[in-house]
Design a protein around this motif. Sequence first.
Motif, PDB file in Angstrom:
ATOM      1  N   GLY A 247       0.682  -1.137  -0.220  1.00  0.00           N
ATOM      2  CA  GLY A 247      -0.136   0.066  -0.011  1.00  0.00           C
ATOM      3  C   GLY A 247       0.878   1.109   0.002  1.00  0.00           C
ATOM      4  N   VAL A 248       1.855   1.215   0.909  1.00  0.00           N
ATOM      5  CA  VAL A 248       2.948   2.431   0.787  1.00  0.00           C
ATOM      6  C   VAL A 248       3.458   2.654  -0.471  1.00  0.00           C
ATOM      7  N   ALA A 249       4.065   1.722  -0.949  1.00  0.00           N
ATOM      8  CA  ALA A 249       4.755   1.607  -2.433  1.00  0.00           C
ATOM      9  C   ALA A 249       3.806   2.098  -3.399  1.00  0.00           C
ATOM     10  N   GLY A 250       2.513   1.649  -3.417  1.00  0.00           N
ATOM     11  CA  GLY A 250       1.402   2.160  -4.139  1.00  0.00           C
ATOM     12  C   GLY A 250       1.135   3.465  -4.164  1.00  0.00           C
ATOM     13  N   ALA A 251       1.174   4.005  -2.878  1.00  0.00           N
ATOM     14  CA  ALA A 251       0.660   5.299  -2.611  1.00  0.00           C
ATOM     15  C   ALA A 251       1.845   6.123  -3.082  1.00  0.00           C
ATOM     16  N   PHE A 252       3.134   5.651  -2.859  1.00  0.00           N
ATOM     17  CA  PHE A 252       4.403   6.555  -3.742  1.00  0.00           C
ATOM     18  C   PHE A 252       4.111   6.588  -5.115  1.00  0.00           C
ATOM     19  N   CYS A 253       3.564   5.466  -5.935  1.00  0.00           N
ATOM     20  CA  CYS A 253       3.332   5.866  -7.325  1.00  0.00           C
ATOM     21  C   CYS A 253       2.428   6.789  -7.542  1.00  0.00           C
ATOM     22  N   VAL A 254       1.213   6.474  -6.936  1.00  0.00           N
ATOM     23  CA  VAL A 254       0.270   7.789  -7.030  1.00  0.00           C
ATOM     24  C   VAL A 254       0.643   9.163  -6.786  1.00  0.00           C
ATOM     25  N   GLY A 255       1.260   9.294  -5.575  1.00  0.00           N
ATOM     26  CA  GLY A 255       1.918  10.712  -5.472  1.00  0.00           C
ATOM     27  C   GLY A 255       2.813  10.978  -6.344  1.00  0.00           C
ATOM     28  N   PHE A 256       3.794  10.050  -6.944  1.00  0.00           N
ATOM     29  CA  PHE A 256       4.737  10.479  -8.106  1.00  0.00           C
ATOM     30  C   PHE A 256       3.863  10.775  -9.276  1.00  0.00           C
ATOM     31  N   MET A 257       2.816  10.370  -9.435  1.00  0.00           N
ATOM     32  CA  MET A 257       1.948  10.703 -10.645  1.00  0.00           C
ATOM     33  C   MET A 257       1.155  12.078 -10.538  1.00  0.00           C
ATOM     34  N   LEU A 258       0.871  12.339  -9.526  1.00  0.00           N
ATOM     35  CA  LEU A 258       0.333  13.506  -8.879  1.00  0.00           C
ATOM     36  C   LEU A 258       1.358  14.682  -9.194  1.00  0.00           C
ATOM     37  N   VAL A 259       2.730  14.679  -8.631  1.00  0.00           N
ATOM     38  CA  VAL A 259       3.495  15.452  -8.892  1.00  0.00           C
ATOM     39  C   VAL A 259       3.992  15.496 -10.385  1.00  0.00           C
ATOM     40  N   ALA A 260       3.961  14.679 -11.122  1.00  0.00           N
ATOM     41  CA  ALA A 260       4.407  14.682 -12.596  1.00  0.00           C
ATOM     42  C   ALA A 260       3.298  15.536 -13.160  1.00  0.00           C
ATOM     43  N   HIS A 261       2.054  15.123 -12.866  1.00  0.00           N
ATOM     44  CA  HIS A 261       1.040  15.876 -13.371  1.00  0.00           C
ATOM     45  C   HIS A 261       1.069  17.349 -13.182  1.00  0.00           C
ATOM     46  N   GLU A 262       1.345  17.724 -12.060  1.00  0.00           N
ATOM     47  CA  GLU A 262       1.392  19.098 -11.481  1.00  0.00           C
ATOM     48  C   GLU A 262       2.650  20.083 -12.032  1.00  0.00           C
ATOM     49  N   ILE A 263       3.839  19.325 -12.482  1.00  0.00           N
ATOM     50  CA  ILE A 263       4.882  19.610 -13.151  1.00  0.00           C
ATOM     51  C   ILE A 263       4.497  19.857 -14.728  1.00  0.00           C
TER      52      ILE A 263
END
Length: 154
Positions: A129-145
């Motif tokens: 779950g933590v690894a999955g949350a990291f992936c989702v967070g990464f995608m959100l940050v990439a989307h903002e950038i």
Amino acid sequence: METLFYAVPCLMLAGFGYAAYLLVRRARRINRTWTHGLTAEARCLRMYTTTSGGGGDTSVHTTLHHVYEFRARDGRTVRFEEEGGPATVLEGDFATVHYLPELPQQATAKPPAPGRLVAGTGCGLVFLGVAGAFCVGFMLVAHEIFAESNGLMP
């Protein structure tokens, strides 16, 4: 390029989801074997270890394996291998195994420990779950950038 920042985490999320599915399926099978399975006396035919890790600066992990053979209630002789068993069981020793009549080759010689099974499965699911949350967070940050830079890499 932007697609790469979404595709890789999505593939990783799919892998984490599949790993969680396998983890829960394994725990349910073992619990069902302990609670509803039959027991038999098995003989340890072989005991050996495998090692992983490179040594040197990295740690070496040793896993103990046992090969058991028992006679199921229907008369079939079943042989199975299990890793992570107790070091006190040696070749030639007898042990009680639990098995489901429809899946005798997936027997276990580990004594029932439902609390330990739940704890281990829970820890594995939390990690995934933590690894999955990291992936989702990464995608959100990439989307903002990408949104701030109008689709161009900064």
